[in-house]
Design a protein around this motif. Structure first.
Motif, PDB file in Angstrom:
ATOM      1  N   ARG A   1       0.819  -1.222   0.000  1.00  0.00           N
ATOM      2  CA  ARG A   1       0.000   0.000   0.000  1.00  0.00           C
ATOM      3  C   ARG A   1       0.850   1.269   0.000  1.00  0.00           C
ATOM      4  O   ARG A   1       0.342   2.357  -0.232  1.00  0.00           O
ATOM      5  CB  ARG A   1      -1.009  -0.007   1.143  1.00  0.00           C
ATOM      6  CG  ARG A   1      -0.446   0.173   2.529  1.00  0.00           C
ATOM      7  CD  ARG A   1      -1.528  -0.043   3.585  1.00  0.00           C
ATOM      8  NE  ARG A   1      -1.021   0.258   4.914  1.00  0.00           N
ATOM      9  CZ  ARG A   1      -1.108   1.455   5.489  1.00  0.00           C
ATOM     10  NH1 ARG A   1      -1.679   2.451   4.852  1.00  0.00           N
ATOM     11  NH2 ARG A   1      -0.610   1.649   6.688  1.00  0.00           N
TER      12      ARG A   1
ATOM     13  N   CYS B   1      -4.036   7.407   9.561  1.00  0.00           N
ATOM     14  CA  CYS B   1      -5.244   6.738   9.091  1.00  0.00           C
ATOM     15  C   CYS B   1      -5.366   5.392   9.817  1.00  0.00           C
ATOM     16  O   CYS B   1      -4.400   4.935  10.412  1.00  0.00           O
ATOM     17  CB  CYS B   1      -5.188   6.552   7.582  1.00  0.00           C
ATOM     18  SG  CYS B   1      -3.925   5.377   7.050  1.00  0.00           S
TER      19      CYS B   1
ATOM     20  N   CYS C   1      -2.545   2.778   9.239  1.00  0.00           N
ATOM     21  CA  CYS C   1      -1.275   3.249   9.784  1.00  0.00           C
ATOM     22  C   CYS C   1      -1.303   3.186  11.307  1.00  0.00           C
ATOM     23  O   CYS C   1      -0.318   2.814  11.941  1.00  0.00           O
ATOM     24  CB  CYS C   1      -0.975   4.674   9.321  1.00  0.00           C
ATOM     25  SG  CYS C   1      -0.386   4.751   7.608  1.00  0.00           S
TER      26      CYS C   1
ATOM     27  N   ALA D   1       3.675   7.013   7.989  1.00  0.00           N
ATOM     28  CA  ALA D   1       2.522   7.595   7.301  1.00  0.00           C
ATOM     29  C   ALA D   1       2.296   6.813   6.022  1.00  0.00           C
ATOM     30  O   ALA D   1       3.067   5.890   5.713  1.00  0.00           O
ATOM     31  CB  ALA D   1       2.789   9.064   6.952  1.00  0.00           C
ATOM     32  N   CYS D   2       1.248   7.163   5.282  1.00  0.00           N
ATOM     33  CA  CYS D   2       1.051   6.594   3.954  1.00  0.00           C
ATOM     34  C   CYS D   2       0.473   7.686   3.056  1.00  0.00           C
ATOM     35  O   CYS D   2       0.199   8.791   3.514  1.00  0.00           O
ATOM     36  CB  CYS D   2       0.122   5.377   4.001  1.00  0.00           C
ATOM     37  SG  CYS D   2      -1.588   5.804   4.360  1.00  0.00           S
TER      38      CYS D   2
ATOM     39  N   CYS E   1      -2.638   9.418   4.465  1.00  0.00           N
ATOM     40  CA  CYS E   1      -2.655  10.263   5.667  1.00  0.00           C
ATOM     41  C   CYS E   1      -1.422  11.147   5.842  1.00  0.00           C
ATOM     42  O   CYS E   1      -1.411  12.012   6.706  1.00  0.00           O
ATOM     43  CB  CYS E   1      -2.835   9.398   6.911  1.00  0.00           C
ATOM     44  SG  CYS E   1      -1.454   8.289   7.271  1.00  0.00           S
TER      45      CYS E   1
HETATM   46 ZN    ZN Z   1      -1.789   6.215   6.607  1.00  0.00          ZN
END
Ligand code: ZN
Ligand code: ZN
Ligand code: FE
Length: 754
Positions: free
Chosen positions: A120, A157, A160, A178-179, A182
């Motif tokens: 992801r 998120c 996460c 993080a990703c 978010c």
């Molecule tokens: Zn995230």
């Protein structure tokens, strides 16, 4: 069954230590708890004593990559009945003795995910985990927790957050995690940055510690344009290459170079160039290339997306100013340089330039200790009261000390203007705050005219503490003794060679032979002093220094000498007047200026665009030659002081030039001559004084040809040699030495000038 209280100190917070302990305890079937507190990590362990022994051995051997374990202690505790689990407990309020980790290059696991279409976080430029990512540059306070980093602006998120709260995850309490959903974002697609670079444009790219200015290094016109717009003169650019294979293609890469290039700190490593055309316009006159590998995930994304395989990556600043860190500032200050801006919205709280390291004979020699190393502490040999030291004028770093530890700041820059002085102020506040140190003295150089000395004086006055000063070359000497852990009281002989330092007699020193330790030194020798007309102009025009050296040696200014032909006739006449009358002349023993003079006399360099350019180009010449021929050293006692007299070397430079000896051969013979003088002086002094080891410090020893020739000559004379491995020999190491001298009681109370 036993129970032990285990304490781990060092850089053990923010590096994934608690989940590592959790995993190890579970693995071994031990019960207990682990947590962070003011002093580091505490653990309580319960189980069979042999298993606990096994745990303790693995605790150190298998510690996470970013951890630096200073000490582990284990005490007996009463066994707790009925304990059945191992838990991570909440942090106690943290302070002082623990250290904020440095920023660390993207790790192999994150890099794998970055490139995994099924992950992801594929293609996400801010991927990080407990083993990698920014730390120092995003930390705003302690304890090291997400709220005290600039990541607090990004709410995790749900996926996460699950990882963040799962002790078995690589992202358990990884504050920068993080990703794309978010976390921080880039201001433009990676593909567009790549297109701009491929089209020969100059791109300002926001990275970990600030902006880089990037362009295709293998495009001579792009590189020339960047040099031109930055007003950079001949100063070398650093390059970033896609991988080690490209590095090997453009430069010679030893095993040690390769491991340093790939290390978590990812410094710029100064390599011998193979691609002469490239080094010719990226680093003219040096035969070297400063090379680094990608360290931010964004860098890897750029190369993966087809960016040119060699990129110029130079600090995004105007000359002499600090590196830009935020979009508004970058757009404003770099508008005349960059064609395209690639920003991101993760705030850089602490600006941090790239570090620079050289490797000589398998040993690392730091040139600039900054991103990836700062603010890791150095252990002092004598406990210090709380101190702040501010270094000198050029290549400034700060040092904050308390008890046995001294934390060194990142590279602040040349404190010659208000912008850099403001950065010095900010850096001092940040470092004092992070390490919770309240200084009872501010330490500076003894030079009354350095802006940093004035800053230290004002700071001391406004906070009601003492202002202490440390002589420049004593500070260099003590920085080396500290990093090599020489015990206090052992007398060491020091050759401290640099460009400029304020001497105790008010003249400019720089070719000093010192004997002593942290608390004090005796100046027992030096280069024969010369009178140098018009300070600053001389450092920019080595020809002027050459004529001053000839004058001191009683040699004539023949019109055929390269140092004479480079100057206008009226300039030569004026210099003559100044030297004869002594007006506007400063006495100096500077070894840096001697290198400038020889560089000019051999016709190597007559115009200096950046500090030490004439000496750096002379060293590059010396690297091109072989052989053991050395110009004859002239070393003698004069009233119990050893004098190194360079007169014969100046004659040799003139004679070699006239005889048409290839310049590299002469340059090498000069370097070997200086090394022979060092060895001769050490031997002469060994007959009179007690010492076992010889220290080589000062900016001149960033010259690896000279440093290794001195090492060889001194070793042949049966002496042990100390050289820098942790802090730079140049003024970037001064602050550590200032702290070490002050801790030993060797600093002077400053006399405030009104
Ligand atoms: Zn995230
Ligand atoms: Zn990682
Ligand atoms: Fe210096």
């Amino acid at each position: 069954m036993t129970r032990r209280a285990v304490r781990v100190t060092g850089t053990v917070q923010g590096v994934g230590f608690r989940p590592f302990v959790f995993g190890l305890a579970k693995d071994l079937g031990l019960t207990g708890v682990v947590g962070n507190d003011a002093r580091g990590v505490f653990i309580e362990l319960q189980g069979p004593s042999t298993v606990i022994e096994d745990f303790l051995a693995r605790l150190v051997a298998e510690a996470p990559p970013m951890a630096v374990v200073d000490a582990v202690t284990a005490d007996e505790l009463p066994v707790l009945a009925g304990e059945s689990r191992f838990d991570i407990v909440a942090s106690a309020e943290s302070s002082g003795a623990t250290s904020i980790p440095p920023d660390t290059a993207v790790c192999a696991d994150c890099l794998h995910e970055l490139r995994d279409p099924a992950d992801r976080r594929q293609g996400y430029a801010f991927i990080a985990c407990t083993n990698c990512g920014p730390r120092y540059t995003i930390t705003t306070g302690l304890p090291y927790d997400r709220v005290n980093t600039t990541m607090s602006a990004f709410e995790l998120c749900p996926p996460c957050r699950r990882e963040y709260e799962d002790p078995s995850s690589r992202r358990f309490h990884a504050q920068p995690t993080a990703c794309a959903r978010c976390g921080p974002r880039l201001s433009m697609p990676v593909d567009e940055v790549v297109d701009a670079l491929r089209n020969g444009l100059i791109v300002a790219i926001k990275g970990i510690g600030g902006y880089h200015l990037a362009c295709n290094a293998e495009d001579p016109s792009a590189t020339a344009e960047l040099r031109n717009r930055k007003g950079r003169g001949a100063k070398p650019f650093a390059v970033m290459v896609a991988d080690l294979d490209v590095a090997r293609d453009i430069a010679e890469v030893s095993t040690e170079d390769a491991s340093l290039l790939s290390s978590a700190a990812r410094p710029i490593v100064v390599l011998r160039a193979r691609d002469e055309a490239l080094s010719g316009y990226v680093a003219p006159g040096t035969d070297t290339l400063g090379v680094m590998l990608p360290y931010a995930p964004l860098h890897s994304l750029l190369f993966d997306a087809g960016a040119p395989r060699v990129l110029v990556m130079t600090s995004g600043n105007l000359s002499d100013e600090p590196i830009c860190t935020e979009p508004d500032e970058a757009e404003q200050r770099l508008s005349g340089i960059a064609d395209v801006f690639c920003h991101h919205d993760r705030t850089i709280h602490v600006a941090c330039d790239d570090s620079v390291v050289r490797v000589e004979a398998g040993q690392r020699l730091p040139v600039r200790r900054s991103r990836g190393y700062a603010p890791l502490p150095v252990r002092l040999l004598q406990d210090s009261s709380p101190l702040l030291a501010v270094g000198g004028e050029l290549k400034t770093t700060l040092c904050v000390a308390q008890g046995p530890l001294a934390w060194l700041s990142q590279h602040v820059g040349d404190t010659v203007n208000l912008e850099t002085l403001a950065m010095l102020s900010r850096t001092a506040d940040t470092l004092l705050d992070l390490q919770r140190v309240d200084p009872d003295a501010v330490v500076s150089d003894a030079h009354p005219d350095y802006l940093s000395t004035g800053w230290a004086s004002r700071r001391a006055e406004s906070t009601g503490v003492r202002h202490l000063t440390v002589q420049h070359h004593h500070a260099h000497f003590a920085s080396l003794l500290t990093e090599r852990q020489v015990p206090p009281g052992e007398p060491v002989l020091g050759f401290i060679f640099d460009g400029t330092g304020y001497g105790t007699d008010g003249t400019i020193w720089g070719g000093e032979i010192l004997l002593g330790s942290y608390s004090g030194v005796r100046r027992i020798g030096h280069l024969r002093p010369i009178s140098l007309p018009g300070g600053d102009a001389a450092t920019r025009h080595p020809g002027r220094t050459a004529l001053a050296h000839l004058y001191a040696a009683g040699l004539t200014w023949d019109p055929d000498l390269p140092s004479v032909t480079t100057l206008a006739p009226n300039e030569v006449a004026l210099l003559g007047q100044m030297l004869r009358s002594g007006s506007h002349c400063t006495p100096t023993t500077s070894m840096g200026r001697l290198f400038d003079a020889v560089s000019s006399l051999l016709g190597v360099c007559q115009d200096v665009d950046y500090e030490a350019q004439a000496a750096i180009e002379l060293e590059a010449c010396a690297m091109r030659a072989g052989g053991q021929h050395a110009w004859t050293p002239d070393v003698r006692f004069e009233q119990d002081v050893v004098i190194i007299d360079p007169s014969a070397w100046l004659s040799a430079a003139i004679a070699d030039g006239r005889a048409g000896i290839p310049v590299p051969q002469s340059a090498r013979a000069f370097h070997l001559g200086v090394a022979a003088a060092v060895a001769r002086a050490a031997e002469m002094l060994a007959n009179r004084f007690e010492f076992r080891r010889v220290a080589l410090s000062g900016g001149v020893f960033a010259n690896t040809v000279l440093a290794s020739a001195c090492q060889n000559a001194l070793s042949r004379a049966g002496l042990d040699v100390l050289t820098h491995r942790v802090v730079p020999p140049n003024d970037g190491g001064l602050a550590l030495g200032q702290v070490a001298v002050a801790a030993a009681g060797g600093a002077a109370e400053s006399v405030r000038r009104r």
